[in-house]
Motif scaffolding. Structure first.
Motif, short mmCIF file in Angstrom:
data_model
loop_
_atom_site.label_atom_id
_atom_site.label_comp_id
_atom_site.label_asym_id
_atom_site.label_seq_id
_atom_site.Cartn_x
_atom_site.Cartn_y
_atom_site.Cartn_z
N GLU A 2 0.82 -1.22 0.00
CA GLU A 2 0.00 0.00 0.00
C GLU A 2 0.85 1.27 0.00
N LEU A 3 2.18 1.13 0.12
CA LEU A 3 3.07 2.28 0.12
C LEU A 3 3.78 2.37 -1.23
N ASP A 4 3.83 3.59 -1.78
CA ASP A 4 4.59 3.74 -3.01
C ASP A 4 6.08 3.75 -2.70
N GLU A 5 6.89 3.79 -3.74
CA GLU A 5 8.34 3.67 -3.55
C GLU A 5 8.90 4.79 -2.69
N ARG A 50 7.90 4.24 0.95
CA ARG A 50 8.63 3.09 1.50
C ARG A 50 10.07 3.47 1.84
N ASP A 51 10.70 4.24 0.96
CA ASP A 51 12.10 4.63 1.19
C ASP A 51 12.21 5.57 2.38
N ILE A 52 11.34 6.55 2.48
CA ILE A 52 11.38 7.48 3.61
C ILE A 52 11.07 6.76 4.91
N PHE A 53 10.06 5.89 4.88
CA PHE A 53 9.71 5.12 6.08
C PHE A 53 10.89 4.29 6.56
N ARG A 54 11.55 3.58 5.62
CA ARG A 54 12.70 2.75 6.00
C ARG A 54 13.81 3.59 6.62
N THR A 75 5.09 13.39 3.04
CA THR A 75 5.08 11.92 3.08
C THR A 75 5.05 11.43 4.52
N MET A 76 5.78 12.09 5.41
CA MET A 76 5.77 11.71 6.82
C MET A 76 4.37 11.89 7.42
N GLN A 77 3.67 12.93 7.01
CA GLN A 77 2.29 13.12 7.49
C GLN A 77 1.39 11.98 7.01
N ASP A 78 1.58 11.57 5.74
CA ASP A 78 0.79 10.45 5.21
C ASP A 78 1.06 9.17 6.01
#
Length: 355
Positions: free
Chosen positions: A14-17, A20-24, A57-60
Protein backbone atom coordinates in the motif's frame (compact mmCIF):
# COMPACT_ATOMS: atom_id res chain seq x y z
CA UNK A 1 -1.56 -17.94 23.20
CA UNK A 2 -0.83 -14.21 23.08
CA UNK A 3 -3.68 -11.98 21.92
CA UNK A 4 -2.67 -8.95 19.81
CA UNK A 5 -3.93 -5.65 21.20
CA UNK A 6 -3.98 -3.87 17.86
CA UNK A 7 -4.88 -4.86 14.33
CA UNK A 8 -2.15 -4.98 11.73
CA UNK A 9 -1.59 -1.71 9.86
CA UNK A 10 -1.11 -1.21 6.12
CA UNK A 11 1.02 -3.55 4.10
CA UNK A 12 4.12 -2.58 2.15
CA UNK A 13 2.13 -3.00 -1.04
CA UNK A 14 0.00 0.00 0.00
CA UNK A 15 3.07 2.28 0.12
CA UNK A 16 4.59 3.74 -3.01
CA UNK A 17 8.34 3.67 -3.55
CA UNK A 18 8.88 7.15 -2.10
CA UNK A 19 6.91 6.43 1.07
CA UNK A 20 8.63 3.09 1.50
CA UNK A 21 12.10 4.63 1.19
CA UNK A 22 11.38 7.48 3.61
CA UNK A 23 9.71 5.12 6.08
CA UNK A 24 12.70 2.75 6.00
CA UNK A 25 15.17 5.60 6.58
CA UNK A 26 13.14 6.96 9.50
CA UNK A 27 12.98 3.58 11.22
CA UNK A 28 16.67 2.81 10.65
CA UNK A 29 17.67 6.22 12.00
CA UNK A 30 15.41 5.82 15.03
CA UNK A 31 16.77 2.34 15.81
CA UNK A 32 20.29 3.77 15.65
CA UNK A 33 19.75 6.95 17.69
CA UNK A 34 16.58 6.45 19.71
CA UNK A 35 15.58 10.04 18.82
CA UNK A 36 12.63 11.43 16.82
CA UNK A 37 13.56 11.84 13.15
CA UNK A 38 12.83 15.07 11.29
CA UNK A 39 12.50 15.84 7.61
CA UNK A 40 15.84 17.66 7.55
CA UNK A 41 17.61 14.53 8.80
CA UNK A 42 16.10 12.48 5.98
CA UNK A 43 16.94 15.17 3.43
CA UNK A 44 20.59 15.24 4.54
CA UNK A 45 20.71 11.44 4.23
CA UNK A 46 20.58 11.74 0.47
CA UNK A 47 16.87 11.58 -0.38
CA UNK A 48 16.45 13.66 -3.57
CA UNK A 49 13.36 15.48 -2.30
CA UNK A 50 12.71 18.80 -0.65
CA UNK A 51 12.13 18.94 3.11
CA UNK A 52 8.53 19.96 2.39
CA UNK A 53 7.90 16.90 0.19
CA UNK A 54 9.44 14.65 2.86
CA UNK A 55 7.22 16.26 5.53
CA UNK A 56 4.12 15.59 3.42
CA UNK A 57 5.08 11.92 3.08
CA UNK A 58 5.77 11.71 6.82
CA UNK A 59 2.29 13.12 7.49
CA UNK A 60 0.79 10.45 5.21
CA UNK A 61 2.70 7.74 7.09
CA UNK A 62 1.46 9.22 10.36
CA UNK A 63 -2.17 9.10 9.17
CA UNK A 64 -1.62 5.44 8.27
CA UNK A 65 -0.56 4.75 11.87
CA UNK A 66 3.04 3.87 11.01
CA UNK A 67 4.62 6.96 12.56
CA UNK A 68 3.85 9.00 15.65
CA UNK A 69 4.94 12.40 17.01
CA UNK A 70 6.01 12.54 20.67
CA UNK A 71 5.67 16.35 20.62
CA UNK A 72 3.94 18.82 18.32
CA UNK A 73 7.14 20.28 16.85
CA UNK A 74 9.28 17.18 17.08
CA UNK A 75 10.19 14.68 14.40
CA UNK A 76 8.54 11.31 14.01
CA UNK A 77 8.99 7.92 15.67
CA UNK A 78 7.79 4.58 14.32
CA UNK A 79 4.76 3.21 16.14
CA UNK A 80 4.65 -0.43 17.23
CA UNK A 81 2.65 -1.17 14.08
CA UNK A 82 5.34 0.65 12.08
CA UNK A 83 8.12 -1.36 13.69
CA UNK A 84 6.22 -4.56 12.92
CA UNK A 85 5.88 -3.58 9.25
CA UNK A 86 9.58 -2.73 9.08
CA UNK A 87 10.70 -5.97 10.76
CA UNK A 88 8.45 -8.13 8.60
CA UNK A 89 9.16 -6.51 5.25
CA UNK A 90 12.14 -4.15 5.18
CA UNK A 91 14.65 -5.40 7.74
CA UNK A 92 17.92 -6.76 6.36
CA UNK A 93 19.05 -9.35 8.89
CA UNK A 94 22.78 -9.70 9.40
CA UNK A 95 24.75 -12.81 10.31
CA UNK A 96 26.61 -13.94 13.40
CA UNK A 97 30.33 -13.22 13.14
CA UNK A 98 32.62 -16.24 13.10
CA UNK A 99 34.37 -15.27 16.35
CA UNK A 100 30.98 -14.90 18.07
CA UNK A 101 29.91 -18.32 16.77
CA UNK A 102 33.04 -19.90 18.23
CA UNK A 103 32.54 -18.09 21.54
CA UNK A 104 28.88 -19.15 21.84
CA UNK A 105 29.71 -22.79 21.09
CA UNK A 106 32.69 -22.88 23.46
CA UNK A 107 30.80 -21.28 26.34
CA UNK A 108 27.78 -23.56 26.02
CA UNK A 109 29.70 -26.79 25.44
CA UNK A 110 32.00 -26.05 28.40
CA UNK A 111 29.18 -27.10 30.73
CA UNK A 112 29.06 -30.62 29.38
CA UNK A 113 25.83 -32.38 30.25
CA UNK A 114 24.83 -30.06 33.09
CA UNK A 115 21.78 -28.59 31.41
CA UNK A 116 21.04 -26.07 34.16
CA UNK A 117 24.45 -24.41 33.84
CA UNK A 118 24.09 -24.40 30.05
CA UNK A 119 20.72 -22.61 30.30
CA UNK A 120 22.16 -20.00 32.65
CA UNK A 121 25.12 -19.52 30.31
CA UNK A 122 22.83 -19.13 27.28
CA UNK A 123 20.91 -16.35 29.04
CA UNK A 124 24.17 -14.63 30.01
CA UNK A 125 25.51 -14.93 26.44
CA UNK A 126 22.49 -13.19 24.95
CA UNK A 127 22.40 -10.43 27.55
CA UNK A 128 26.09 -9.76 26.89
CA UNK A 129 26.02 -9.84 23.09
CA UNK A 130 22.59 -8.31 22.50
CA UNK A 131 22.62 -5.63 25.18
CA UNK A 132 19.15 -6.41 26.55
CA UNK A 133 17.98 -8.89 29.16
CA UNK A 134 18.57 -12.53 28.20
CA UNK A 135 15.69 -14.87 29.12
CA UNK A 136 15.39 -18.65 29.07
CA UNK A 137 12.42 -20.84 29.94
CA UNK A 138 13.58 -24.18 31.30
CA UNK A 139 12.26 -27.36 29.66
CA UNK A 140 9.28 -29.37 30.77
CA UNK A 141 11.03 -32.22 32.53
CA UNK A 142 9.13 -35.31 31.39
CA UNK A 143 12.00 -37.84 31.48
CA UNK A 144 12.49 -40.31 34.27
CA UNK A 145 15.22 -40.19 36.89
CA UNK A 146 18.13 -42.55 36.31
CA UNK A 147 20.40 -41.88 39.28
CA UNK A 148 20.61 -39.73 42.42
CA UNK A 149 23.74 -39.08 44.45
CA UNK A 150 25.04 -36.79 47.20
CA UNK A 151 28.71 -35.79 46.92
CA UNK A 152 30.47 -34.00 49.79
CA UNK A 153 32.15 -30.73 48.78
CA UNK A 154 33.02 -29.38 52.24
CA UNK A 155 32.16 -30.19 55.86
CA UNK A 156 29.00 -28.08 55.58
CA UNK A 157 28.09 -28.52 51.90
CA UNK A 158 27.19 -31.30 49.48
CA UNK A 159 26.26 -31.47 45.82
CA UNK A 160 22.94 -33.19 45.12
CA UNK A 161 23.20 -34.71 41.63
CA UNK A 162 20.22 -36.01 39.64
CA UNK A 163 20.82 -37.77 36.30
CA UNK A 164 17.86 -38.26 33.97
CA UNK A 165 17.18 -41.00 31.44
CA UNK A 166 17.74 -38.54 28.58
CA UNK A 167 21.30 -37.97 29.85
CA UNK A 168 20.81 -34.48 31.27
CA UNK A 169 22.06 -33.65 34.75
CA UNK A 170 20.78 -31.33 37.47
CA UNK A 171 23.02 -30.20 40.33
CA UNK A 172 21.94 -28.49 43.56
CA UNK A 173 23.99 -27.29 46.51
CA UNK A 174 22.72 -28.62 49.84
CA UNK A 175 23.75 -27.37 53.28
CA UNK A 176 24.90 -30.14 55.62
CA UNK A 177 24.28 -30.32 59.34
CA UNK A 178 27.30 -30.80 61.54
CA UNK A 179 28.66 -34.35 61.71
CA UNK A 180 27.29 -35.75 58.44
CA UNK A 181 29.34 -38.81 57.51
CA UNK A 182 30.06 -40.37 54.09
CA UNK A 183 27.91 -43.31 55.08
CA UNK A 184 24.95 -40.99 55.73
CA UNK A 185 25.40 -39.48 52.26
CA UNK A 186 25.43 -42.96 50.72
CA UNK A 187 22.42 -44.05 52.77
CA UNK A 188 20.38 -41.05 51.60
CA UNK A 189 21.46 -41.67 48.00
CA UNK A 190 20.39 -45.32 48.15
CA UNK A 191 17.02 -44.43 49.68
CA UNK A 192 16.23 -41.90 46.93
CA UNK A 193 17.48 -44.13 44.11
CA UNK A 194 15.19 -46.94 45.21
CA UNK A 195 12.15 -44.67 45.06
CA UNK A 196 12.92 -42.26 42.20
CA UNK A 197 14.41 -44.43 39.47
CA UNK A 198 12.22 -44.35 36.34
CA UNK A 199 9.89 -41.69 37.73
CA UNK A 200 9.66 -38.04 36.74
CA UNK A 201 10.57 -35.49 39.40
CA UNK A 202 6.89 -34.66 39.93
CA UNK A 203 5.95 -38.34 40.31
CA UNK A 204 8.89 -38.99 42.62
CA UNK A 205 8.11 -35.98 44.81
CA UNK A 206 4.49 -37.09 45.15
CA UNK A 207 5.52 -40.65 46.07
CA UNK A 208 8.17 -39.49 48.53
CA UNK A 209 5.76 -37.36 50.53
CA UNK A 210 4.34 -40.56 51.92
CA UNK A 211 7.80 -42.06 52.45
CA UNK A 212 9.33 -39.28 54.53
CA UNK A 213 7.94 -40.69 57.76
CA UNK A 214 9.41 -44.07 56.84
CA UNK A 215 12.74 -42.39 56.08
CA UNK A 216 12.77 -40.81 59.52
CA UNK A 217 12.15 -44.22 61.10
CA UNK A 218 14.47 -46.32 58.94
CA UNK A 219 17.41 -44.02 58.25
CA UNK A 220 20.07 -42.37 60.30
CA UNK A 221 18.84 -38.94 61.48
CA UNK A 222 21.31 -37.06 59.26
CA UNK A 223 20.50 -39.27 56.24
CA UNK A 224 16.77 -38.66 56.70
CA UNK A 225 17.40 -34.92 56.86
CA UNK A 226 19.40 -35.18 53.62
CA UNK A 227 16.48 -36.89 51.88
CA UNK A 228 14.18 -34.01 52.85
CA UNK A 229 16.72 -31.32 51.91
CA UNK A 230 17.46 -33.04 48.60
CA UNK A 231 13.82 -33.14 47.56
CA UNK A 232 13.36 -29.51 48.60
CA UNK A 233 16.38 -28.54 46.48
CA UNK A 234 14.84 -30.10 43.37
CA UNK A 235 11.94 -27.69 43.36
CA UNK A 236 11.96 -27.17 39.59
CA UNK A 237 11.47 -29.43 36.61
CA UNK A 238 7.77 -30.15 36.85
CA UNK A 239 5.26 -29.00 34.30
CA UNK A 240 3.81 -26.47 36.75
CA UNK A 241 7.11 -25.38 38.34
CA UNK A 242 9.28 -24.37 35.44
CA UNK A 243 11.96 -21.78 35.98
CA UNK A 244 12.48 -18.51 34.18
CA UNK A 245 16.13 -17.45 33.94
CA UNK A 246 16.74 -13.72 33.40
CA UNK A 247 20.20 -12.20 33.03
CA UNK A 248 21.32 -8.66 32.20
CA UNK A 249 18.63 -6.45 33.75
CA UNK A 250 21.31 -3.78 34.28
CA UNK A 251 21.74 -3.51 30.49
CA UNK A 252 18.27 -2.00 30.28
CA UNK A 253 19.29 0.96 32.44
CA UNK A 254 22.17 1.91 30.16
CA UNK A 255 19.74 2.94 27.41
CA UNK A 256 17.56 5.14 29.64
CA UNK A 257 18.42 8.77 29.00
CA UNK A 258 15.31 10.69 30.03
CA UNK A 259 12.83 10.40 32.89
CA UNK A 260 10.23 8.87 30.57
CA UNK A 261 12.83 6.25 29.52
CA UNK A 262 13.46 5.41 33.18
CA UNK A 263 9.74 5.03 33.72
CA UNK A 264 9.52 2.58 30.80
CA UNK A 265 12.45 0.61 32.23
CA UNK A 266 10.74 0.54 35.63
CA UNK A 267 7.61 -0.88 34.01
CA UNK A 268 9.73 -3.40 32.10
CA UNK A 269 11.33 -4.53 35.37
CA UNK A 270 7.82 -5.09 36.71
CA UNK A 271 6.97 -7.05 33.56
CA UNK A 272 9.99 -9.29 34.11
CA UNK A 273 8.62 -10.17 37.55
CA UNK A 274 5.43 -11.55 35.96
CA UNK A 275 6.90 -15.04 35.71
CA UNK A 276 3.77 -16.93 34.69
CA UNK A 277 2.78 -14.42 32.00
CA UNK A 278 6.30 -14.28 30.60
CA UNK A 279 6.58 -18.08 30.48
CA UNK A 280 3.19 -18.19 28.75
CA UNK A 281 4.38 -15.65 26.18
CA UNK A 282 7.59 -17.56 25.48
CA UNK A 283 5.70 -20.84 25.32
CA UNK A 284 3.97 -19.39 22.27
CA UNK A 285 7.36 -19.60 20.57
CA UNK A 286 7.33 -23.38 21.10
CA UNK A 287 4.51 -23.77 18.60
CA UNK A 288 6.63 -22.90 15.56
CA UNK A 289 10.16 -23.05 14.25
CA UNK A 290 12.47 -20.09 13.93
CA UNK A 291 12.60 -16.70 15.59
CA UNK A 292 9.43 -14.99 16.84
CA UNK A 293 9.19 -11.26 17.56
CA UNK A 294 6.69 -9.52 19.85
CA UNK A 295 6.63 -5.72 19.83
CA UNK A 296 5.02 -3.57 22.50
CA UNK A 297 1.25 -3.48 22.35
CA UNK A 298 1.12 -6.78 20.43
CA UNK A 299 1.14 -8.40 23.88
CA UNK A 300 -0.73 -7.44 27.04
CA UNK A 301 2.39 -8.04 29.11
CA UNK A 302 4.47 -5.38 27.35
CA UNK A 303 1.72 -2.97 26.28
CA UNK A 304 2.64 -0.38 28.94
CA UNK A 305 6.42 -0.60 28.87
CA UNK A 306 6.47 -0.74 25.07
CA UNK A 307 9.15 -3.41 25.11
CA UNK A 308 10.06 -6.01 22.50
CA UNK A 309 10.88 -9.72 22.71
CA UNK A 310 12.98 -11.64 20.19
CA UNK A 311 12.81 -15.37 20.97
CA UNK A 312 13.35 -18.79 19.43
CA UNK A 313 12.69 -22.38 20.55
CA UNK A 314 15.55 -24.71 21.43
CA UNK A 315 14.91 -28.33 20.60
CA UNK A 316 16.35 -31.83 20.49
CA UNK A 317 17.80 -33.48 17.41
CA UNK A 318 14.42 -35.06 16.61
CA UNK A 319 12.81 -31.58 16.66
CA UNK A 320 11.10 -31.97 20.04
CA UNK A 321 10.84 -28.47 21.46
CA UNK A 322 12.27 -28.19 24.97
CA UNK A 323 11.85 -24.51 25.79
CA UNK A 324 12.47 -21.00 24.52
CA UNK A 325 15.32 -18.50 24.71
CA UNK A 326 15.37 -14.84 23.82
CA UNK A 327 16.15 -11.18 24.46
CA UNK A 328 13.88 -8.55 26.02
CA UNK A 329 14.55 -4.84 25.71
CA UNK A 330 13.18 -1.53 24.46
CA UNK A 331 11.23 -1.57 21.20
CA UNK A 332 14.24 -0.07 19.41
CA UNK A 333 16.33 -3.21 19.78
CA UNK A 334 18.95 -3.85 17.12
CA UNK A 335 16.77 -6.41 15.32
CA UNK A 336 19.22 -7.01 12.48
CA UNK A 337 21.91 -8.12 14.93
CA UNK A 338 19.84 -9.78 17.65
CA UNK A 339 17.62 -12.00 15.47
CA UNK A 340 20.52 -14.13 14.13
CA UNK A 341 22.17 -14.17 17.59
CA UNK A 342 19.03 -15.59 19.21
CA UNK A 343 18.55 -18.09 16.38
CA UNK A 344 22.14 -19.35 16.50
CA UNK A 345 22.30 -19.54 20.31
CA UNK A 346 19.02 -21.49 20.37
CA UNK A 347 20.36 -23.99 17.82
CA UNK A 348 23.63 -24.54 19.69
CA UNK A 349 21.78 -24.84 23.01
CA UNK A 350 19.55 -27.51 21.48
CA UNK A 351 22.63 -29.44 20.31
CA UNK A 352 24.18 -29.23 23.77
CA UNK A 353 20.96 -30.40 25.44
CA UNK A 354 20.72 -33.27 22.95
CA UNK A 355 24.30 -34.44 23.46
Amino acid sequence: MTTPLFSRGPTLGELDERARDIFRRIVETYLETGEPVGSRTISRAGVPLSAASIRNTMQDLTHLGLLGAPHVSAGRLPTHAGLRLFVDGLLEVGDVAEDERRSIEARLRAHGRNYEDALNEASAILSGLAGGAGVVVTPVRDGGVKHVEFVALAPDRALAIMVFEDGTVENRLVRLAAGVTPSALQEASNFLNARMMGRTVVEARTALRGDLDRARRELDVTAARLVEDGMAAWSGGGETERALIVRGRANLLGDAQALEDLERVRMLFEDLEQKEQLISLLDGVREGEGVRIFIGAETRLFSLSGSAVIAAPYMTGNQRVLGAIGVIGPARLNYARIIPLVDYTARVLGQVMNS
